[in-house]
Design a protein around this motif. Sequence first.
Motif, PDB file in Angstrom:
ATOM      1  N   ASP A  17      36.911 -47.359  -0.955  1.00  0.00           N
ATOM      2  CA  ASP A  17      36.175 -46.100  -0.835  1.00  0.00           C
ATOM      3  C   ASP A  17      37.122 -44.930  -0.577  1.00  0.00           C
ATOM      4  N   GLY A  18      36.725 -43.755  -1.053  1.00  0.00           N
ATOM      5  CA  GLY A  18      37.535 -42.561  -0.837  1.00  0.00           C
ATOM      6  C   GLY A  18      37.540 -42.123   0.605  1.00  0.00           C
ATOM      7  N   ILE A  19      36.337 -41.893   1.149  1.00  0.00           N
ATOM      8  CA  ILE A  19      36.170 -41.527   2.560  1.00  0.00           C
ATOM      9  C   ILE A  19      35.039 -42.388   3.093  1.00  0.00           C
ATOM     10  N   THR A  20      35.253 -43.023   4.235  1.00  0.00           N
ATOM     11  CA  THR A  20      34.226 -43.912   4.774  1.00  0.00           C
ATOM     12  C   THR A  20      34.201 -43.828   6.290  1.00  0.00           C
ATOM     13  N   THR A  21      33.093 -44.259   6.861  1.00  0.00           N
ATOM     14  CA  THR A  21      32.960 -44.301   8.310  1.00  0.00           C
ATOM     15  C   THR A  21      32.201 -45.558   8.712  1.00  0.00           C
ATOM     16  N   HIS A  22      32.656 -46.191   9.792  1.00  0.00           N
ATOM     17  CA  HIS A  22      32.051 -47.420  10.306  1.00  0.00           C
ATOM     18  C   HIS A  22      31.830 -47.288  11.812  1.00  0.00           C
ATOM     19  N   ASN A  82      32.921 -52.379  -5.431  1.00  0.00           N
ATOM     20  CA  ASN A  82      31.971 -51.437  -4.848  1.00  0.00           C
ATOM     21  C   ASN A  82      32.740 -50.237  -4.294  1.00  0.00           C
ATOM     22  N   SER A  83      33.411 -49.529  -5.201  1.00  0.00           N
ATOM     23  CA  SER A  83      34.273 -48.407  -4.812  1.00  0.00           C
ATOM     24  C   SER A  83      33.484 -47.109  -4.870  1.00  0.00           C
ATOM     25  N   ASN A  84      33.186 -46.581  -3.698  1.00  0.00           N
ATOM     26  CA  ASN A  84      32.364 -45.378  -3.598  1.00  0.00           C
ATOM     27  C   ASN A  84      33.202 -44.162  -3.229  1.00  0.00           C
ATOM     28  N   GLY A  85      32.713 -42.998  -3.645  1.00  0.00           N
ATOM     29  CA  GLY A  85      33.397 -41.762  -3.278  1.00  0.00           C
ATOM     30  C   GLY A  85      33.347 -41.547  -1.778  1.00  0.00           C
ATOM     31  N   ILE A  86      32.129 -41.411  -1.244  1.00  0.00           N
ATOM     32  CA  ILE A  86      31.917 -41.316   0.202  1.00  0.00           C
ATOM     33  C   ILE A  86      30.956 -42.429   0.588  1.00  0.00           C
ATOM     34  N   GLU A  87      31.349 -43.238   1.547  1.00  0.00           N
ATOM     35  CA  GLU A  87      30.493 -44.329   2.003  1.00  0.00           C
ATOM     36  C   GLU A  87      30.237 -44.192   3.502  1.00  0.00           C
ATOM     37  N   CYS A 142      33.179 -42.823  -9.764  1.00  0.00           N
ATOM     38  CA  CYS A 142      33.133 -43.893  -8.766  1.00  0.00           C
ATOM     39  C   CYS A 142      31.995 -44.857  -9.102  1.00  0.00           C
ATOM     40  N   PHE A 143      31.927 -45.977  -8.379  1.00  0.00           N
ATOM     41  CA  PHE A 143      30.728 -46.807  -8.483  1.00  0.00           C
ATOM     42  C   PHE A 143      29.552 -46.042  -7.889  1.00  0.00           C
ATOM     43  N   GLY A 144      29.635 -45.683  -6.630  1.00  0.00           N
ATOM     44  CA  GLY A 144      28.628 -44.838  -6.009  1.00  0.00           C
ATOM     45  C   GLY A 144      29.246 -43.508  -5.632  1.00  0.00           C
ATOM     46  N   GLY A 145      28.545 -42.426  -5.905  1.00  0.00           N
ATOM     47  CA  GLY A 145      29.026 -41.118  -5.460  1.00  0.00           C
ATOM     48  C   GLY A 145      28.961 -41.044  -3.953  1.00  0.00           C
ATOM     49  N   ILE A 146      27.737 -41.209  -3.408  1.00  0.00           N
ATOM     50  CA  ILE A 146      27.525 -41.407  -1.975  1.00  0.00           C
ATOM     51  C   ILE A 146      26.779 -42.717  -1.806  1.00  0.00           C
ATOM     52  N   GLU A 147      27.309 -43.590  -0.991  1.00  0.00           N
ATOM     53  CA  GLU A 147      26.568 -44.802  -0.636  1.00  0.00           C
ATOM     54  C   GLU A 147      26.353 -44.813   0.871  1.00  0.00           C
TER      55      GLU A 147
END
Length: 475
Positions: free
Chosen positions: A274-279, A305-310, A328-333
Amino acid sequence: MNQAAVIHELLTNAFPFYNSNKEKKQAIDETEKQFQLLKDFDKKSDKKYKGLNGSFLSKLKTDYTSTHPAFVDCEGNVFPEWKDQLDQAMIRLRKQTKTVSVTDYGAIGDGVTDCTAAFKKAISTGFRSVIIPPGNYRINGIKVPSYTELIGSGTEQTQLILSDLAPKRAKLVTNWHYLRGNSHIRIEGLTLDWNNERIPKGQRTASGGTSSSGLTLAHVHFALIRNVTVKNPGLHGVDVTSAFYNYLGDGKRSRFGSRFVWVDQVEAVGFGDDGITTHHSDDVLISNCFVHHPSGRAHKMGYSNSNGIEVDDGSQHVILVNNLSAYCFGGIEIKAHKTSSAASDTQIIGHLSYHDNRSYNFRHIGHHALTDEASRSAYGIRGTFLASYFPQDTTLYANSKKRALVISAYQKVAINHFFAQAQSQLPFSSNNKAISIQYRAKKVAVRNIQLKNYPSNKKAVQVSKTTSHIQVSYK
């Protein structure tokens, strides 16, 4: 024209009144009103969770609140209510740091010399504002303590490059202490190159967990990441996360999460996941970012499952503003894995998805089918001004049908002003849906929908029989 202005202009093309502060605020207020009209989340009780207080690394999810809607200032900027706290923290940081240059400690930006020791000396134990002059600096990865600034001369002038000898698990930049935590960190004006070319072709670029990313903030409070480019990270471009990912079950969250973090004007490209993600983190703002062209190399080919922002596992109170994703796969997931709590209470104000496979994908994996256990955490999404241009099939995830919007398992979702355009006039078929609301989604309202080049509205919007309390209206 800067990145934020370009994204703003693109969104204004889709939504002309996005450029009006008054009408932008009015649209956000309309979304909030619709959100409040939706019934609250059906919090599921389970005897096996009663009396459990979690463990050293995990805790029960107890916060089911929704934060106040983001506000619009006099210049049209959109912020969360906690921004003043971050501003004050950055003022304290500025006042308590000594300014030094990394070159004074022996760093040479020639793209060859190993500068790791010089960066460590310049950073010391914190309370340093480390200036990084123009140049390409080779490092083996650096750890940033509390009360530290890393300030480059701009993304096109200052570059930190991971050494060819760095292991796959290496993080290019991360904070000092995951369990004790860190605070008051600012990183600005530089490019981070994870150097995935050192990993032989055909090999995956990530080693698991929080490793292999460009910039990782784990258990960090009060941080500002601005005007940063992250190139070719093995896993994530930027990961705002807890000390450890938590997969101990839906209804559990990780301890040691991050809070009050603003990621602004970041570009991420070539990311393995993912480009930017938070957990498992709270109160995160992601704004004016451009995330595009993932490599997908963290996954098996065809299953990326490579998303732009997850907004991922256990995240809460996240706001996304004026961002752009592409290819991306998902733009925002907004999602979670089966054995983790879903991300909850997310606000999106202004996003443009371009040639992503699924522009907006909201789901809790493993809690979709009627035979699955219902999600105890997938709730609370507000979206205003969401645009999807040309969803397309992708080799990243070969068998995924292209969609502008997919909502699965989530409850209490309000979306206002949604635009989707297909690449060309599409005939009616199961692969030419714009919107799919499916798999136990409940209490969903999608209003002011505009579709272009799709079949008729009813044919382009699919609402599964397993959903309930769904409202769909067109402009």
